[in-house]
Design a protein around this motif. Sequence first.
Motif, PDB file in Angstrom:
ATOM      1  N   TYR A 666       0.829  -1.197   0.000  1.00 25.12           N
ATOM      2  CA  TYR A 666       0.000   0.000   0.000  1.00 25.12           C
ATOM      3  C   TYR A 666       0.871   1.259   0.000  1.00 25.12           C
ATOM      4  O   TYR A 666       2.048   1.227   0.371  1.00 25.12           O
ATOM      5  N   GLN A 686     -10.875   0.115   1.289  1.00 26.77           N
ATOM      6  CA  GLN A 686     -11.381  -0.067  -0.072  1.00 26.77           C
ATOM      7  C   GLN A 686     -11.271  -1.529  -0.505  1.00 26.77           C
ATOM      8  O   GLN A 686     -12.201  -2.089  -1.105  1.00 26.77           O
ATOM      9  N   ASP A 687     -10.145  -2.170  -0.198  1.00 25.95           N
ATOM     10  CA  ASP A 687      -9.984  -3.585  -0.530  1.00 25.95           C
ATOM     11  C   ASP A 687     -11.029  -4.442   0.182  1.00 25.95           C
ATOM     12  O   ASP A 687     -11.524  -5.443  -0.365  1.00 25.95           O
ATOM     13  N   GLU A 689     -14.012  -3.410   1.018  1.00 25.23           N
ATOM     14  CA  GLU A 689     -15.276  -3.140   0.327  1.00 25.23           C
ATOM     15  C   GLU A 689     -15.367  -3.934  -0.967  1.00 25.23           C
ATOM     16  O   GLU A 689     -16.428  -4.433  -1.341  1.00 25.23           O
ATOM     17  N   TYR A 690     -14.225  -4.086  -1.643  1.00 28.70           N
ATOM     18  CA  TYR A 690     -14.195  -4.863  -2.885  1.00 28.70           C
ATOM     19  C   TYR A 690     -14.070  -6.363  -2.620  1.00 28.70           C
ATOM     20  O   TYR A 690     -13.978  -7.157  -3.553  1.00 28.70           O
ATOM     21  N   GLN A 691     -14.041  -6.738  -1.338  1.00 25.29           N
ATOM     22  CA  GLN A 691     -13.975  -8.141  -0.907  1.00 25.29           C
ATOM     23  C   GLN A 691     -12.715  -8.862  -1.412  1.00 25.29           C
ATOM     24  O   GLN A 691     -12.752 -10.039  -1.779  1.00 25.29           O
ATOM     25  N   LEU A 692     -11.606  -8.128  -1.425  1.00 25.11           N
ATOM     26  CA  LEU A 692     -10.332  -8.772  -1.718  1.00 25.11           C
ATOM     27  C   LEU A 692     -10.045  -9.797  -0.619  1.00 25.11           C
ATOM     28  O   LEU A 692     -10.335  -9.547   0.555  1.00 25.11           O
TER      29      LEU A 692
END
Length: 776
Positions: A666, A686-687, A689-692
Amino acid sequence: MALDQTIQRLFLKIRGAVQGVGFRPFVYRLATELKLRGWVHNSVQGVLIEVEGQQEQLEIFRQRLEIEKPPRSQIHHIEATWLDSVGYKEFSIRTSETTSASDLGIKSLKSAIVLPDLATCPDCLGEIFAPSDRRDRYPFTNCTNCGPRYSIIKALPYDRRHTTMHDFPMCPACLSEYTDPLSRRFHAQPNACPDCGPQLELWDGNGKVLAGGDRALVETAAQIAEGKILAIKGLGGFHLVVDARNRVAVQQLRQRKQRPHKPFALMYPSLAQIRSDCMVSELEENLLRSPEAPIVLLHKQSKLKFPCEDVSPRNPYLGVMLPYTPLHHLLMAILQFPIVATSGNLADEPICIDEREALERLGNIADAFLVHDRPIVRPVDDSMVRVMGDRPMVLRRARGYAPLPLTLPPLMPRGIKGSEGILALGGHLKNAIALGFDSQIFLSQHIGDLETIPAFENFQFVISSLSSIYEFQPKAIACDAHPDYRSSQFAQKLGQQFKVPVIPVQHHYAHVLSCMADNQISPPVLGIAWDGTGYGLDGTIWGGEFLSIAETSWERVAYFRPFPLPGGEKAVKQPRRAALGILWGIFGERLRSLPNSKTLQAFSAQELNAIAVMLSKHLNSPLTSSVGRLFDAIASLLDVCQQASFEGQAAMELESILDQGIEASYEFDILGEVINWSPAIAAILQDLEYQLPLSQISAKFHNTLVETIVAVAERVGTSQIMLTGGCFQNKYLTERAVQRLRQEGFAPFWHQQVPPNDGGLAVGQTIAILRDISAL
């Protein structure tokens, strides 16, 4: 009659680990082979030798001493003096009382090195499993190559009368071995056999004898196989033992010991069985089979079904050891399956060493007690080691390692002449103390956290006990700069008692100096000191520090952006609070509106309201730069760990899930001296939220921390980089940092014999005083 003038006399004073390792019979055999005459004996300073003969033969004798010395001995220094011949007729081994140091005009300070307890050697192991041997199945078999040392010694020199074996007179057969220079039991101080030595008994919870001798051992094995919890008195204290395959028994031990999640150590019957459950490298195998015989952290096999998950919950590593005393070998030969072998204590208390004390303190845990009548002078835990970068790193330094000394780094300035008389009292967690004198630092065994009265009493006992062995009195006392630590407050009391200065040492400065001492490195260095908590000079809690160490000064050159810890000490055991502090630092009151936050969901509405008030009004919310708390915060954001039952749990679980194939990291900012984590936290959210996958987020976070190290190192420009503090117990973090620093042309150093955690603080505190500058 005039003496032969061609004959010369050589006096040698040998310092190092040369007592209790068969050194004197080795000297006797060597002198006899070379047809030299004179004597050898133990003294409070080491081993003293006088030999007479032709000069050429004496030179050969001196050379072969160092080349052919016994395998467990260590020669640190040989002082040689040539004298006139006095006409010795033979070579003899004198008792320690025959010649004193003062008779020879030698300074009387005790400096002989006390050896650690050593694992059973192959010769003794063969005897206890040989039906024709008189020591067949005898659980206290030992020789000069193995057995108890530090745990039974009361004073120097290392003679039987100064050990707890004093009350076990040897039978004629044992005495014959003890007095025979050609026997490997010559002056083996704990020497014993079934006829004259310590004996086993199995007790119930009230101290009633259920069985004795070998029958006690067989019955103990039977009860373990039935699922019972046994308290077993070993070398340096009691173990609590259960069948590691028995899930109910393991859960019951966790409940009774009040240890819900922390991994248990395992003892396996054989290396072959360890290999069936764990991946074992050649170095790890050597550690398991070494005379130190520590617990070694090993990666579980990918398809492991046993031991049960309750032994090491949510952790890909097992802490594993092999039997290291005859008692353990005999027990495991009967059982033939792995056992949990955890310290015989309650949480935050020292291990029990006395059977009557064990009945009282462990009575609510153990179903029965296997005890023996050889007294233990001091508690000595099992040591713990993890391989880092193809080198062993001692995480807990105790049995097998303590109290062997460290020598001072080269070119180290001496603040106190001769480095004599420094007592360093360490910190509050994972405490160990150190004595600094005679250009050496004697680091004690692991003492533990000073949270309870019994733990603090044990801390005081270790200070008194180790000081008594060496007849040590401090000329200066070092302690942590935190004024509320029990160790720091006790330092003030001792300072008044001995009328000597008490010098506080900043926590992370001590960490860096301990790593320098461990690696024998002199300034200049850049120290990366990352841990959970350390008293900062600016009134905040430090723990993410970059310290530049010069020859006569040091300074903080970079640190992580501080964030609030709502609830202060409560946040240490609640990673969710550290995460709230991080989120508050970015969003303030807006953090309540974060969608799907696992951290927010870990609190009730009432708890959130109360903490929001604390944060907005800066109430009981100290600022911290701690990387340890940063690990906690990320573990909470990822919902890996919201509440911890032991120190470092969140960081361990975060490390355990990472994907080692991920190279990405990061973004972060460096603003002056401050490393700003805000861009990284925003990207993590954010990751999420994107379900990484969490494994990838964890890896990217670890990689980001490593890149901050590289970035600051490039700014500072110092080539020698020290990696220290509890965070560097993390294998991935340490090894990746070493790799990246080397790629960029730096020389990274990490811990080996001195723990990177607070167990190494006392070494750094000692060095701080020797540097003769303000320890703060």
